[in-house]
Motif scaffolding. Structure first.
Motif, short mmCIF file in Angstrom:
data_model
loop_
_atom_site.label_atom_id
_atom_site.label_comp_id
_atom_site.label_asym_id
_atom_site.label_seq_id
_atom_site.Cartn_x
_atom_site.Cartn_y
_atom_site.Cartn_z
N THR A 31 0.83 -1.21 0.00
CA THR A 31 0.00 0.00 0.00
C THR A 31 0.87 1.26 0.00
N GLN A 32 2.10 1.16 0.49
CA GLN A 32 3.01 2.31 0.45
C GLN A 32 3.38 2.65 -1.00
N PHE A 33 3.26 1.67 -1.89
CA PHE A 33 3.49 1.91 -3.32
C PHE A 33 2.16 2.07 -4.07
N ARG A 34 1.10 2.42 -3.32
CA ARG A 34 -0.20 2.78 -3.87
C ARG A 34 -1.00 1.61 -4.43
N PHE A 35 -0.62 0.37 -4.08
CA PHE A 35 -1.44 -0.79 -4.45
C PHE A 35 -2.67 -0.83 -3.54
N PRO A 36 -3.87 -1.01 -4.09
CA PRO A 36 -5.06 -1.16 -3.23
C PRO A 36 -4.92 -2.43 -2.39
N ALA A 37 -5.16 -2.31 -1.11
CA ALA A 37 -4.95 -3.44 -0.20
C ALA A 37 -5.85 -4.62 -0.55
N TYR A 38 -5.25 -5.80 -0.63
CA TYR A 38 -5.94 -7.08 -0.84
C TYR A 38 -6.70 -7.14 -2.17
N ALA A 39 -6.40 -6.24 -3.09
CA ALA A 39 -7.02 -6.28 -4.42
C ALA A 39 -6.16 -7.15 -5.35
N PRO A 40 -6.76 -7.79 -6.36
CA PRO A 40 -5.99 -8.68 -7.24
C PRO A 40 -4.86 -7.95 -7.98
N VAL A 41 -3.77 -8.68 -8.18
CA VAL A 41 -2.61 -8.17 -8.92
C VAL A 41 -2.23 -9.19 -9.99
N ARG A 42 -1.32 -8.79 -10.89
CA ARG A 42 -0.77 -9.70 -11.89
C ARG A 42 0.76 -9.68 -11.80
N ALA A 43 1.37 -10.83 -11.98
CA ALA A 43 2.83 -10.92 -12.13
C ALA A 43 3.15 -10.83 -13.61
N LEU A 44 4.19 -10.07 -13.94
CA LEU A 44 4.58 -9.89 -15.34
C LEU A 44 6.03 -10.29 -15.55
#
Length: 409
Positions: free
Chosen positions: A176-189
């Motif tokens: 979240t310190q890098f502005r990712f929404p907490a516990y929201a889905p992400v993708r690995a690239l």
């Protein structure tokens, strides 16, 4: 001869100049503590020159601007000369510019006023002070950026090493310190240069800058699977429309494979392997495509069944099976015709157009193919086996004959 150091008039003039410089410096220094110091500095410069202030980067893009002066016309004058400073007039505007060397290249500060008096009185001091403060602000920002880069790389490296479920909340707190929404889905690239070379720091910096300008949260690092393999770029982005737009743009400069979306950080290692598989697919397609940049990103959760099946079998056994399936097509001409035929959706006219031959020539070649394989080309079983065997080349041809996104569904 009188000593100029003791000349009251000269002393008074110097004191006045110093006073003006101090006033300018104090006014501009207040911008440094702003949340957006470059724009704040530009606004204060514009106020002091009673007109317009512009900061351009080395390509002429406007970094910050305040006021109504003709910014494009000013840049045209700057670009037409290599002089460090310019004093010009554009319409009713009196303009002064100065080139400033910063860590990431030359920038240009321009000040403009409709009255020449202000520019003549404080132009030099204003540009001198602005140059020093812009350098200071840039240095501060560069240091902060470098610290963010180190923290960013350390976090994604830790995620790649594996996260136990009990510690996921700690890693989400850091994300979240890098502005990712907490516990929201992400993708690995996984990203690799189109030419197969190792990824570079410059390419990494470009991706970070593009993500920042599009407000896309991003964790990213250079990664090398082993000493003999070229470096790739590993990244983590939210599963969001903005990130998808960023991915689409990045895929025009890189081969890009993406995992399916996931929210459990304990799955990072598994999803990194998905992204590696997707990048492998992108490499296969690119090897058969005349324009790899047109293929688009390979998102593992959106690939078709044939692609998924081909990417999950032993590659040596697969190559042997493909060679045996295509063995009857000993002719390179028949091979090329079959690829074009399937890529053109089994449309004889479109196939002929793609190969610059008459449709009857295509019909003749298809008859020879049917004779070679011992089955009609319209047979579902024959067609499915041939499509699987030709798939990478087929995708490459598809990218020429169809829209880039079509192969992904």
């Amino acid at each position: 001869m009188a000593n100029p150091m003791l000349d009251p008039a000269a002393t008074q003039a110097e004191l006045a100049r110093v006073q003006v410089t101090l006033e300018l410096t104090n006014t501009l220094l207040s911008a440094v503590s702003s949340t957006d110091p470059v724009h704040a500095l530009t606004a204060r410069i514009a106020t002091l020159c009673r007109g317009t202030a512009v900061i351009y980067d080395f390509e002429g893009s406007i970094v910050a601007s305040t006021g109504e002066a003709p910014t494009q016309l000013i840049w045209n004058e700057v670009a037409a000369t290599h002089q460090r400073e310019l004093g010009i007039r554009i319409g009713r505007w009196h303009v002064r510019t100065r080139r400033v060397s910063l860590r990431d290249g030359v920038h240009v500060i321009a000040i403009a006023s409709r009255g020449p008096e202000t520019i003549e009185e404080i132009g030099d001091q204003l540009l001198d002070t602005s140059e020093r403060l812009l350098g200071a602000v840039h240095g501060i920002q560069y240091g902060a950026t470098q610290r963010d880069r180190r923290d960013n790389e350390q976090l994604i490296a830790a995620l790649h090493d594996g996260v136990v479920p009990a510690r996921e909340h700690r890693f989400w707190s850091r994300l979240t310190q890098f502005r990712f929404p907490a516990y929201a889905p992400v993708r690995a690239l996984e990203l690799a240069p189109l030419d197969g070379a190792s990824a570079t720091e410059a390419q990494l910096t470009h991706l970070i800058g593009r993500a920042r300008s599009e407000d896309v949260p991003l964790l990213v690092m250079l990664r090398r699977a082993d000493m003999d393999s070229p470096a790739t770029i590993a990244a983590l982005v939210p599963d969001s429309p903005a990130a998808e737009t960023w991915i689409a743009a990045a895929s025009r400069q890189f081969l890009l494979g993406a995992s399916g979306p996931f929210a459990a950080l304990s799955r990072v290692s598994e999803c990194v392997r998905e992204a590696e598989t997707a990048l492998g697919i992108a490499r296969q397609w690119a090897a058969a495509a005349p324009a790899p940049e047109a293929l688009g990103a390979v998102l593992i959760d959106r690939i078709d069944l044939a692609t998924w099946l081909l990417s999950h079998v032993d590659q040596r056994q697969l190559e042997d099976r493909i060679a045996r399936t295509l063995a009857p097509l000993a002719s390179a001409q028949l091979h090329e015709t079959l690829v074009a035929y399937f890529a053109a959706e089994q449309n004889i006219s479109r196939t002929a157009e793609a190969l610059f031959v008459h449709p009857n020539t295509i019909r003749y070649r298809l008859a020879r193919i049917e004779e070679a394989i011992g089955q009609p080309i319209t047979s579902a079983f024959a067609a499915s086996n041939l499509i699987l065997a030709l798939y990478p080349a087929l995708i490459g041809r598809w990218s020429e004959l169809r829209e880039p996104a079509d192969p992904l569904g």
